[in-house]
Design a protein around this motif. Sequence first.
Motif, PDB file in Angstrom:
ATOM      1  N   ASP A 486     -18.172  37.869 -10.368  1.00 24.59           N
ATOM      2  CA  ASP A 486     -19.460  37.265 -10.377  1.00 24.59           C
ATOM      3  C   ASP A 486     -19.199  36.032 -11.097  1.00 24.59           C
ATOM      4  OD1 ASP A 486     -19.719  37.615 -13.107  1.00 24.59           O
ATOM      5  OD2 ASP A 486     -21.006  39.374 -12.503  1.00 24.59           O
ATOM      6  N   PRO A 487     -19.987  34.772 -10.810  1.00 23.60           N
ATOM      7  CA  PRO A 487     -19.521  33.558 -11.717  1.00 23.60           C
ATOM      8  C   PRO A 487     -19.674  33.614 -13.243  1.00 23.60           C
ATOM      9  CG  PRO A 487     -21.341  33.210 -10.088  1.00 23.60           C
ATOM     10  CD  PRO A 487     -21.026  34.769 -10.078  1.00 23.60           C
ATOM     11  N   VAL A 488     -20.279  34.785 -13.852  1.00 23.78           N
ATOM     12  CA  VAL A 488     -20.036  34.938 -15.035  1.00 23.78           C
ATOM     13  C   VAL A 488     -18.528  35.398 -15.613  1.00 23.78           C
ATOM     14  CG1 VAL A 488     -20.636  36.310 -17.281  1.00 23.78           C
ATOM     15  CG2 VAL A 488     -22.560  35.465 -15.805  1.00 23.78           C
ATOM     16  N   PHE A 489     -18.044  36.180 -15.010  1.00 22.41           N
ATOM     17  CA  PHE A 489     -16.685  36.616 -15.293  1.00 22.41           C
ATOM     18  C   PHE A 489     -15.482  35.912 -14.931  1.00 22.41           C
ATOM     19  CE2 PHE A 489     -18.844  41.033 -16.368  1.00 22.41           C
ATOM     20  CZ  PHE A 489     -18.366  41.014 -17.371  1.00 22.41           C
ATOM     21  N   ARG A 490     -15.999  34.980 -13.784  1.00 22.32           N
ATOM     22  CA  ARG A 490     -14.939  33.950 -13.401  1.00 22.32           C
ATOM     23  C   ARG A 490     -14.886  32.953 -14.746  1.00 22.32           C
ATOM     24  NH1 ARG A 490     -15.073  32.194  -7.089  1.00 22.32           N
ATOM     25  NH2 ARG A 490     -15.154  34.169  -6.421  1.00 22.32           N
ATOM     26  N   HIS A 491     -15.927  32.468 -14.946  1.00 28.08           N
ATOM     27  CA  HIS A 491     -15.854  31.800 -15.986  1.00 28.08           C
ATOM     28  C   HIS A 491     -15.071  32.371 -17.553  1.00 28.08           C
ATOM     29  CE1 HIS A 491     -17.166  28.580 -19.020  1.00 28.08           C
ATOM     30  NE2 HIS A 491     -17.467  29.570 -19.996  1.00 28.08           N
ATOM     31  N   VAL A 492     -15.488  33.627 -17.655  1.00 27.17           N
ATOM     32  CA  VAL A 492     -14.597  34.333 -18.887  1.00 27.17           C
ATOM     33  C   VAL A 492     -13.160  34.492 -18.629  1.00 27.17           C
ATOM     34  CG1 VAL A 492     -14.501  36.606 -19.521  1.00 27.17           C
ATOM     35  CG2 VAL A 492     -16.722  35.685 -19.621  1.00 27.17           C
ATOM     36  N   PHE A 493     -12.823  34.583 -17.191  1.00 28.76           N
ATOM     37  CA  PHE A 493     -11.517  34.684 -17.004  1.00 28.76           C
ATOM     38  C   PHE A 493     -10.627  33.527 -17.101  1.00 28.76           C
ATOM     39  CE2 PHE A 493      -8.020  34.599 -13.528  1.00 28.76           C
ATOM     40  CZ  PHE A 493      -7.236  35.315 -13.785  1.00 28.76           C
ATOM     41  N   TYR A 494     -11.327  32.337 -16.356  1.00 26.41           N
ATOM     42  CA  TYR A 494     -10.432  31.054 -16.464  1.00 26.41           C
ATOM     43  C   TYR A 494     -10.635  30.543 -17.934  1.00 26.41           C
ATOM     44  CZ  TYR A 494      -9.744  31.303 -11.437  1.00 26.41           C
ATOM     45  OH  TYR A 494      -9.313  31.839 -10.069  1.00 26.41           O
ATOM     46  N   ASN A 495     -11.831  30.368 -18.483  1.00 20.87           N
ATOM     47  CA  ASN A 495     -11.910  29.599 -19.715  1.00 20.87           C
ATOM     48  C   ASN A 495     -11.846  30.420 -21.233  1.00 20.87           C
ATOM     49  OD1 ASN A 495     -12.595  27.331 -18.450  1.00 20.87           O
ATOM     50  ND2 ASN A 495     -14.708  27.963 -18.144  1.00 20.87           N
ATOM     51  N   GLU A 500      -6.477  32.571 -23.904  1.00 23.54           N
ATOM     52  CA  GLU A 500      -6.049  33.451 -24.977  1.00 23.54           C
ATOM     53  C   GLU A 500      -4.675  34.083 -24.550  1.00 23.54           C
ATOM     54  OE1 GLU A 500      -8.686  36.602 -25.551  1.00 23.54           O
ATOM     55  OE2 GLU A 500     -10.613  35.376 -26.059  1.00 23.54           O
ATOM     56  N   LEU A 501      -4.465  34.421 -23.299  1.00 28.58           N
ATOM     57  CA  LEU A 501      -3.159  34.961 -22.977  1.00 28.58           C
ATOM     58  C   LEU A 501      -1.955  33.922 -23.282  1.00 28.58           C
ATOM     59  CD1 LEU A 501      -4.136  36.975 -19.674  1.00 28.58           C
ATOM     60  CD2 LEU A 501      -3.216  37.974 -21.740  1.00 28.58           C
ATOM     61  N   LYS A 502      -2.217  32.560 -22.678  1.00 29.05           N
ATOM     62  CA  LYS A 502      -1.306  31.600 -22.878  1.00 29.05           C
ATOM     63  C   LYS A 502      -1.065  31.471 -24.620  1.00 29.05           C
ATOM     64  CE  LYS A 502      -0.987  26.645 -22.388  1.00 29.05           C
ATOM     65  NZ  LYS A 502       0.490  26.481 -21.694  1.00 29.05           N
ATOM     66  N   TYR A 517     -11.658  25.255 -11.264  1.00 30.53           N
ATOM     67  CA  TYR A 517     -10.900  25.667 -12.497  1.00 30.53           C
ATOM     68  C   TYR A 517      -9.492  25.280 -12.597  1.00 30.53           C
ATOM     69  CZ  TYR A 517     -14.968  28.733 -13.408  1.00 30.53           C
ATOM     70  OH  TYR A 517     -16.075  29.183 -13.254  1.00 30.53           O
ATOM     71  N   PHE A 518      -8.858  24.466 -11.514  1.00 31.51           N
ATOM     72  CA  PHE A 518      -7.511  24.216 -11.516  1.00 31.51           C
ATOM     73  C   PHE A 518      -7.075  23.509 -12.777  1.00 31.51           C
ATOM     74  CE2 PHE A 518      -6.780  24.248  -6.784  1.00 31.51           C
ATOM     75  CZ  PHE A 518      -7.025  25.536  -6.701  1.00 31.51           C
ATOM     76  N   ASP A 519      -8.021  22.697 -13.332  1.00 30.71           N
ATOM     77  CA  ASP A 519      -7.575  21.902 -14.739  1.00 30.71           C
ATOM     78  C   ASP A 519      -7.244  22.976 -15.913  1.00 30.71           C
ATOM     79  OD1 ASP A 519     -10.499  22.844 -14.757  1.00 30.71           O
ATOM     80  OD2 ASP A 519     -10.663  21.882 -16.646  1.00 30.71           O
ATOM     81  N   VAL A 520      -7.583  24.106 -15.934  1.00 31.02           N
ATOM     82  CA  VAL A 520      -7.018  25.230 -16.554  1.00 31.02           C
ATOM     83  C   VAL A 520      -5.457  25.296 -16.594  1.00 31.02           C
ATOM     84  CG1 VAL A 520      -7.007  27.258 -17.431  1.00 31.02           C
ATOM     85  CG2 VAL A 520      -8.913  26.288 -16.838  1.00 31.02           C
ATOM     86  N   ALA A 521      -4.902  25.120 -15.462  1.00 30.81           N
ATOM     87  CA  ALA A 521      -3.498  25.333 -15.035  1.00 30.81           C
ATOM     88  C   ALA A 521      -2.603  24.315 -15.596  1.00 30.81           C
ATOM     89  CB  ALA A 521      -3.263  25.488 -13.668  1.00 30.81           C
ATOM     90  N   ASP A 522      -1.362  24.560 -15.992  1.00 34.09           N
ATOM     91  CA  ASP A 522      -0.412  23.667 -16.410  1.00 34.09           C
ATOM     92  C   ASP A 522       0.075  22.904 -15.110  1.00 34.09           C
ATOM     93  OD1 ASP A 522      -0.123  24.076 -19.107  1.00 34.09           O
ATOM     94  OD2 ASP A 522       0.717  26.094 -18.828  1.00 34.09           O
ATOM     95  N   ARG A 523       0.356  23.849 -14.223  1.00 35.05           N
ATOM     96  CA  ARG A 523       0.727  23.439 -12.751  1.00 35.05           C
ATOM     97  C   ARG A 523       0.137  23.996 -11.835  1.00 35.05           C
ATOM     98  NH1 ARG A 523       6.975  24.375 -12.775  1.00 35.05           N
ATOM     99  NH2 ARG A 523       6.449  25.592 -14.490  1.00 35.05           N
ATOM    100  N   VAL A 524       0.046  23.292 -10.561  1.00 37.91           N
ATOM    101  CA  VAL A 524      -0.703  24.091  -9.388  1.00 37.91           C
ATOM    102  C   VAL A 524       0.088  23.587  -8.272  1.00 37.91           C
ATOM    103  CG1 VAL A 524      -2.689  24.175  -7.980  1.00 37.91           C
ATOM    104  CG2 VAL A 524      -2.931  23.657 -10.401  1.00 37.91           C
TER     105      VAL A 524
END
Length: 547
Positions: A486-495, A500-502, A517-524
Amino acid sequence: MMLLKELLHNARWRIFLAVLSSALSAATSIGLIGYINRCLEQGLDNLGQGLLLFAGLLVLLFISGVTSQWLLVQIGHRLVYQLRLRLVGKVLGTALERIERLGSPRIYNALTKDVTTVATAFKQLPISLYNGLLLLAGLAYMAWLSLPFFALTLAVIAAGVGLDVLLGRKVKTLMQAVRQHDDQLTEQFEAAIQGRCELGLSRERRHLLYQRKLEPIARASLDASVRADTLWAVNLNWTTLLVFVLIGTLFFLGQGLGLLSQQVVVGYVLAIMFLRTPISMILDAIPAVIRGHVALQAIDALALGETVEFKTPAQAAQPFRELRLSDVHYRYAGKNEEFAFELGPIDLTIRRGELIFIVGGNGSGKSTLAKLLTGLYVPAAGEVSLNGVVLDASTSEWHREHFAAIFADFYLFADVLGEAGDHEGLEARVDHYLDRLGLAHKVEFAAGRLSTTALSQGQRKRLALLLLMMEGREVFLLDEWAADQDPVFRHVFYNELLPELKAAGKTVIAITHDDRYFDVADRVYRLDYGHLVDYDRATENPFHLAK
């Protein structure tokens, strides 16, 4: 049959002792018949000695019989035990590509029905071996009584064996057909269970599966099974007929024409009546043995790899630094030796701590690329290397140990593994992430296991992510993980989770379509018909510009 030969070779000393004790038991049984026949003909000179000898033979018969059966039962059950473990080990040690080509119905049938069928056959083998030796001992006794009549007995046996061989071949062919139908039935059973939602919505599809798919296959299996059992019933009754033909011939030759002495007639009748049971038991066991042989052929036809080995890879453990694909190609074979799909050429370098997003349409090769990256597939051309070590058969285990993945068709295990087998502090970490992922009210963790995995697809994916984080692998590959959130956990996952993993030095390769959310990635990257290109975020995603 190589697997069976290997298992039998390992049990050769037990088999030798079992045959020896079975032969002794069979000889003792015939000895008792011979002794009774001699006493009927000549009487007892000394009652005490006669009873003592008779009791001794009975004790020897009991001890040798129990010993032989115990040894044979040990061999049979041990072989089944080893076959089950070896077969599962071979499945675990077989390349994913081979498993996928075989399909789950054939694998399931091999692990369940085929192994059970082989087990049933093995349980018949001890009985058949013992009764076979008993039959040979009885024939030897009959030859000692009268060689001319023994020749007639052999002729009758030849007639019985001849029909048995002819019918046995036909029965085996029918049983092979039944075994092929079993694979087809399993495929339909799987469709009925896995496709329950689609079937519930479509009356036509239910009719197609039931009337035009399942019923014809089940009917063909029924017809083949009935024909096989009927043919074997003919064989059993033919054998019974031959036994009484032999007894009638013996009676008329001995009593009617006076060609045989009473001692020979009585001895033959006793031997034949005694051997009826071993003959019947051998014949009863043959169909089960044939089914076991067919099942072993089906197992061998899988052409599985070597048994999996649980040992530390020869390559020394080292932190992940870089994953490189150089001119990598992968091909799926199509009809007439043509290639239905080809991935590549792919050139890609992924370094430690990077967040890489891959986007692409259905059939573009995303899942294939994921399996190449993780070492589950080996490229047809080009090189996949990790820290400069090229992926091949000798390094694939070491390569895969760096990865943890959630594929689109993932399986969720209930057991939670700690990093490098270390379970210290695992419970606190699991409880923390259960709460963080919104699952604490549904799932509990105790004794190294999750209390349930029967959740929605999105919740199951969250549990799968929890398992990955507990294992402490260095590279995460997530195939459309956020698609069911759902939108809540998509936000938690990407943001939250990905940053945190990085920050923890993890490398994440995510297959995703969440362009916001592509702006989160280093490369797409975009994968299109097997070709990987840079994703132009400025033109292809004008509302979310690159950072």
